[in-house]
Structure formats: C-alpha cells, structure tokens
Design a protein around this motif. Structure first.
Motif, PDB file in Angstrom:
ATOM      1  N   PHE A 186       0.866  -1.185   0.000  1.00  0.00           N
ATOM      2  CA  PHE A 186       0.000   0.000   0.000  1.00  0.00           C
ATOM      3  C   PHE A 186       0.901   1.232   0.000  1.00  0.00           C
ATOM      4  O   PHE A 186       1.696   1.434   0.917  1.00  0.00           O
ATOM      5  CB  PHE A 186      -0.902   0.006   1.240  1.00  0.00           C
ATOM      6  CG  PHE A 186      -1.632   1.308   1.487  1.00  0.00           C
ATOM      7  CD1 PHE A 186      -2.119   2.082   0.433  1.00  0.00           C
ATOM      8  CD2 PHE A 186      -1.863   1.762   2.787  1.00  0.00           C
ATOM      9  CE1 PHE A 186      -2.787   3.292   0.656  1.00  0.00           C
ATOM     10  CE2 PHE A 186      -2.537   2.963   3.022  1.00  0.00           C
ATOM     11  CZ  PHE A 186      -2.997   3.734   1.964  1.00  0.00           C
ATOM     12  N   ALA A 187       0.813   2.046  -1.062  1.00  0.00           N
ATOM     13  CA  ALA A 187       1.582   3.298  -1.138  1.00  0.00           C
ATOM     14  C   ALA A 187       0.604   4.469  -1.118  1.00  0.00           C
ATOM     15  O   ALA A 187      -0.321   4.526  -1.930  1.00  0.00           O
ATOM     16  CB  ALA A 187       2.409   3.323  -2.417  1.00  0.00           C
ATOM     17  N   PHE A 188       0.816   5.362  -0.177  1.00  0.00           N
ATOM     18  CA  PHE A 188      -0.056   6.539  -0.016  1.00  0.00           C
ATOM     19  C   PHE A 188       0.768   7.776  -0.356  1.00  0.00           C
ATOM     20  O   PHE A 188       1.707   8.122   0.368  1.00  0.00           O
ATOM     21  CB  PHE A 188      -0.546   6.587   1.439  1.00  0.00           C
ATOM     22  CG  PHE A 188      -1.495   7.716   1.744  1.00  0.00           C
ATOM     23  CD1 PHE A 188      -2.603   7.958   0.953  1.00  0.00           C
ATOM     24  CD2 PHE A 188      -1.297   8.515   2.859  1.00  0.00           C
ATOM     25  CE1 PHE A 188      -3.489   8.989   1.253  1.00  0.00           C
ATOM     26  CE2 PHE A 188      -2.186   9.548   3.172  1.00  0.00           C
ATOM     27  CZ  PHE A 188      -3.282   9.785   2.368  1.00  0.00           C
ATOM     28  N   LEU A 189       0.453   8.420  -1.480  1.00  0.00           N
ATOM     29  CA  LEU A 189       1.250   9.551  -1.960  1.00  0.00           C
ATOM     30  C   LEU A 189       0.467  10.856  -1.845  1.00  0.00           C
ATOM     31  O   LEU A 189      -0.694  10.919  -2.268  1.00  0.00           O
ATOM     32  CB  LEU A 189       1.635   9.353  -3.427  1.00  0.00           C
ATOM     33  CG  LEU A 189       2.755   8.359  -3.752  1.00  0.00           C
ATOM     34  CD1 LEU A 189       2.262   6.931  -3.691  1.00  0.00           C
ATOM     35  CD2 LEU A 189       3.308   8.629  -5.143  1.00  0.00           C
ATOM     36  N   ILE A 190       1.116  11.868  -1.304  1.00  0.00           N
ATOM     37  CA  ILE A 190       0.470  13.187  -1.183  1.00  0.00           C
ATOM     38  C   ILE A 190       1.278  14.188  -1.990  1.00  0.00           C
ATOM     39  O   ILE A 190       2.458  14.418  -1.715  1.00  0.00           O
ATOM     40  CB  ILE A 190       0.405  13.633   0.292  1.00  0.00           C
ATOM     41  CG1 ILE A 190      -0.457  12.645   1.077  1.00  0.00           C
ATOM     42  CG2 ILE A 190      -0.173  15.026   0.444  1.00  0.00           C
ATOM     43  CD1 ILE A 190       0.272  12.034   2.200  1.00  0.00           C
ATOM     44  N   THR A 191       0.657  14.786  -2.996  1.00  0.00           N
ATOM     45  CA  THR A 191       1.385  15.719  -3.865  1.00  0.00           C
ATOM     46  C   THR A 191       1.473  17.107  -3.214  1.00  0.00           C
ATOM     47  O   THR A 191       0.847  17.359  -2.179  1.00  0.00           O
ATOM     48  CB  THR A 191       0.733  15.848  -5.257  1.00  0.00           C
ATOM     49  OG1 THR A 191      -0.469  16.613  -5.141  1.00  0.00           O
ATOM     50  CG2 THR A 191       0.434  14.484  -5.863  1.00  0.00           C
ATOM     51  N   LEU A 192       2.202  18.013  -3.865  1.00  0.00           N
ATOM     52  CA  LEU A 192       2.473  19.300  -3.230  1.00  0.00           C
ATOM     53  C   LEU A 192       2.386  20.508  -4.161  1.00  0.00           C
ATOM     54  O   LEU A 192       2.001  21.600  -3.740  1.00  0.00           O
ATOM     55  CB  LEU A 192       3.893  19.239  -2.634  1.00  0.00           C
ATOM     56  CG  LEU A 192       4.343  20.357  -1.705  1.00  0.00           C
ATOM     57  CD1 LEU A 192       3.456  20.435  -0.477  1.00  0.00           C
ATOM     58  CD2 LEU A 192       5.784  20.130  -1.267  1.00  0.00           C
TER      59      LEU A 192
END
Ligand code: GP9
Length: 417
Positions: free
Chosen positions: A190-196
């Motif tokens: 499970f990869a949880f990515l938050i962009t910026l």
C-alpha cells in the motif's frame, strides 16, 4: 453498570453491516496506490479554456474501462487542512472540530487503511515531499500504521516550485522507493502519496505553463489552472511510468483531491471560476472534489453519483480490495451501495459554518437551527429548512460521536478487547 449514550451508539455502529456488491473483491490481492492531490477540485475535470484541456490525464482515466468515478464526492477537513483530509480518508473518522486532528490525537490508536492492509499481509508506506514533522505527520503516520514515511529528507532535488519539491521529481523518486517497497516480500503493498505542487498560491514558473489563459492570466484562478494542469500532467506521467516498471497491471490506483483551492467566498475569484464552470460557483462546487478508483483490466467505466465524502473512502476501497474491517469503527458508507444516507457534513474553512448535502439539496450556514437557509442545488430555490431538521440533527450527532472516538481514544480500547 451504566453505559454512556456514546458507548451505546458506538456499539451499534460497530455492528453496522457493509453488504457486498458487484464491485466486491475486484481489487483483491492487488497493490493499492492512493494519491491525494493538493487542492484538486472536481470542477476542472472535463473543462476547456479556449480549447486547452485542463486535466487531460484525469479525463482519460475517468473514461478508461477500469475506472469508477465519483462525481458527488466532497471534502471533509477541519483546521488541519491537508492532514485532516488524510485522517478522514484513511480512518473514516470526522476530523476534530477545534484543532488540526494530528495536533491533538497523533498518539491515539487508529485502525484505518494502513493497519487493516497490514493485517492482511500488505506493507504500508506513506510518501510526501515536505518536512517530516509538518502537521505532525511523522507521529500520526506511525500511529495510523505506516511502516515507513518517505519525506522531504528522502528526496534529492534542487529546483523548488511553490511549497517545495515539484510533483515531477516527487513522482519520479517515489517510483524508485515503490520499487523497493514492491521487492520487500511476495505480498502486495500500500503506497499513499500526497502531492504538493498545486498548493496555493499556485505560482508556476513560466516554463511550466502550457498555455496563455487570456483574461484569467495572473489571477489566482488562472494560476490554479496552470498548477492543476501541471499536477495532472505529472500524474499521467507517473501512471505511464508505473506501466513501464510493470507495477500498473497489478495495482488499484485511487486518486482524489484533499480540499478546495478556489474559495467561493472570494468574490473576485468566484467570478473567475464561473468563467470556467459556466454556471454558479458556490459552496457545493467549491467543496466538490473528484474521486477516481481505477482497477486495471476491469470493465467498469461507471460514474457513481452517490453523495459522499472522504469519510466514505475507507469502506468503499475495502470492499473493492475484498477486505473486511474486523476491528475498527467506520463512520462512512460504501459509496457503491445504494443508500439513503446521502448526506455529508463538510467542515471547516467556510466562514459561515458548515454544509450539509442531501441528494439535490444543500443546507448551509453554521446557525443551522437559528438562521439557516436551504436551497435546491440545481435551481437555487429556497427550501423549507424544517425538511432538513432531522437530517442535520443526525449529522451533528454523528460528528460528535466521531469526536468522542478521538477524544476518548476509543479505538485503543477496541484493539485491546
Ligand atoms: C504540506 C502540505 C500542506 O505538507 O501538505 O498543505 P495544506 O494543509 O497547507 O493545504
């Protein structure tokens, strides 16, 4: 011994059934990649400005056979902005009403998506290219079940856009870490990515602007369009790179926005946004974020119009992954089940207070029982507020109950039992 009203209600909630449906288990055994996109709102999808498509990659993904698109999905954040969106999404809990949730409850016990997936053999990592301790993420992610947090100090970059690492660099380097994650064992991840990059004030360097927006150029809305177009472009590139690395076919990919970028209470920007929407830009448009769940190889291609919020992500994705929440508590519903619970109660930001949405209606203003008004979302005609009294009482009760879960560290007791 007396059981408090809250405890009794929570017991009932624990027994809530989440029935199976046609989407149950379509993602079973696959990796899960969840991408929370900074300030992504729904109104930019399928919109053009003088022939310039704002989000071509998201549009393409919506039309893809393997995608479920939720177009009546709403933000649910309190004072913790982006981090509250994470808390609600991962845990199916309402954020705190008073403070950023991660400030008050970063050492609570949680049993949301990272933990649940871990209990089902997955390895859970979080990725965000900003300061490790911002919004107390370092502590909160640990409590929420992430085994590793790839943060700003794990990325190498020297070109900044706005808040920091450009999404292009973020996705590119995250992919290398994802390959490492994929190689840990035979189990899925499970990869949880938050962009910026699409963070307010959305100022993109000239070489990352891909059109001239005419009269919108230089306005906050114009800057927003440039930044979202860039984020969309990098998302598209990331998906293509997942394909090249052989990580696409075996992964479910979910994409959503954390919260709005253009405020409906900013009169000038409201007018600018209406140049794009070609209809009223009001609170419901502002709070409406897209949710896409993409399962490669499936023949879904469906738009799900159920009114929902970030609270509903956890039960919805668990059903798709074919996994049950055996221990924790969820306030959300499975958006793929027909339901009469078509309301959400987004919080925060709005100066006048809160919003409740039900089917085609929305109610706004904090003083819901004193001076509030209700409107038809399509016609804008006023509706008798009394029609919503029961619904609003239920919503407030639910929010208070969820806050009781946080305040009393209820999940810790659940896990002990
Ligand atoms: C930086 C970013 C903050 O970590 O996520 O976003 P905000 O909460 O300010 O929207």
């Amino acid at each position: 011994q007396d059981v408090s009203v809250e405890e009794q209600k929570l017991k009932e909630l624990l027994e809530k059934e989440y029935p199976t449906n046609e989407y149950t288990g379509i993602g079973e055994g696959k990796n899960l990649i969840v991408i929370q996109v900074e300030a992504l709102q729904n109104f930019v999808l399928f919109k053009e400005i003088d022939g310039f498509e704002i989000t071509p990659n998201l549009n393409k993904l919506v039309k893809d056979a393997g995608t479920l698109y939720y177009d009546n999905y709403f933000q649910l954040v309190g004072k913790g902005n982006t981090s509250d969106a994470e808390v609600a999404t991962l845990n199916s809990l309402y954020p705190s009403l008073t403070e950023p949730t991660n400030n008050l409850y970063h050492s609570n016990s949680y049993y949301g998506l990272p933990w649940i997936l871990r209990d089902n053999g997955y390895t859970s990592w979080a990725f965000h290219g900003y300061e490790r301790d911002f919004w107390n993420r370092d502590k909160a992610y640990k409590a929420e079940g992430f085994q590793r947090f790839i943060a700003q100090d794990d990325f190498v970059f020297d070109n900044y856009i706005g808040f920091g690492i450009p999404d292009r660099e973020f996705f590119k380097q995250s992919l290398e870490y994802i390959k490492e994650l994929d190689n840990i064992d035979e189990n899925p991840f499970f990869a949880f990515l938050i962009t910026l990059t699409s963070h307010t004030p959305f100022k993109m360097p000239p070489n990352e602007k891909y059109t001239d927006l005419g009269e919108l150029e230089g306005s906050l809305t114009g800057n927003y369009i440039h930044a979202i177009h860039y984020a969309d472009m990098e998302l598209g590139r990331f998906i293509e790179n997942l394909k090249e690395e052989g990580l696409y076919e075996n992964s479910v990919i979910a994409i959503y926005g954390d919260h709005f970028g253009i405020a409906a209470y900013d009169e000038e920007e409201k007018v600018n946004a209406e140049k794009i929407t070609k209809e009223r830009y009001d609170y419901d448009t502002m709070m409406n974020i897209p949710l896409l769940i993409h399962v490669p190889g499936e023949d879904l291609n469906n738009t799900i119009p159920t009114v929902g919020s970030q609270l509903d992500f956890l039960p919805t994705i668990l059903n798709i992954m074919g996994i049950k929440n055996e221990k924790g508590i969820m306030f959300g519903k499975d958006l793929n089940n027909k339901t009469d619970e078509s309301y959400v109660f987004p919080m925060g930001y709005i100066k006048e207070g809160s919003v409740i949405l039900k089917d085609e209606m929305f109610v706004r203003d904090k003083a819901l029982f004193e001076n509030s008004r209700a409107f038809n979302r399509k016609t804008r005609e006023e509706i008798d507020i009394e029609k919503f009294r029961e619904l609003s009482e239920r919503a407030l009760e639910e929010i208070n109950l969820s806050n009781y879960v946080l305040k009393s560290n209820y999940i810790d007791r659940l896990l002990d039992d």
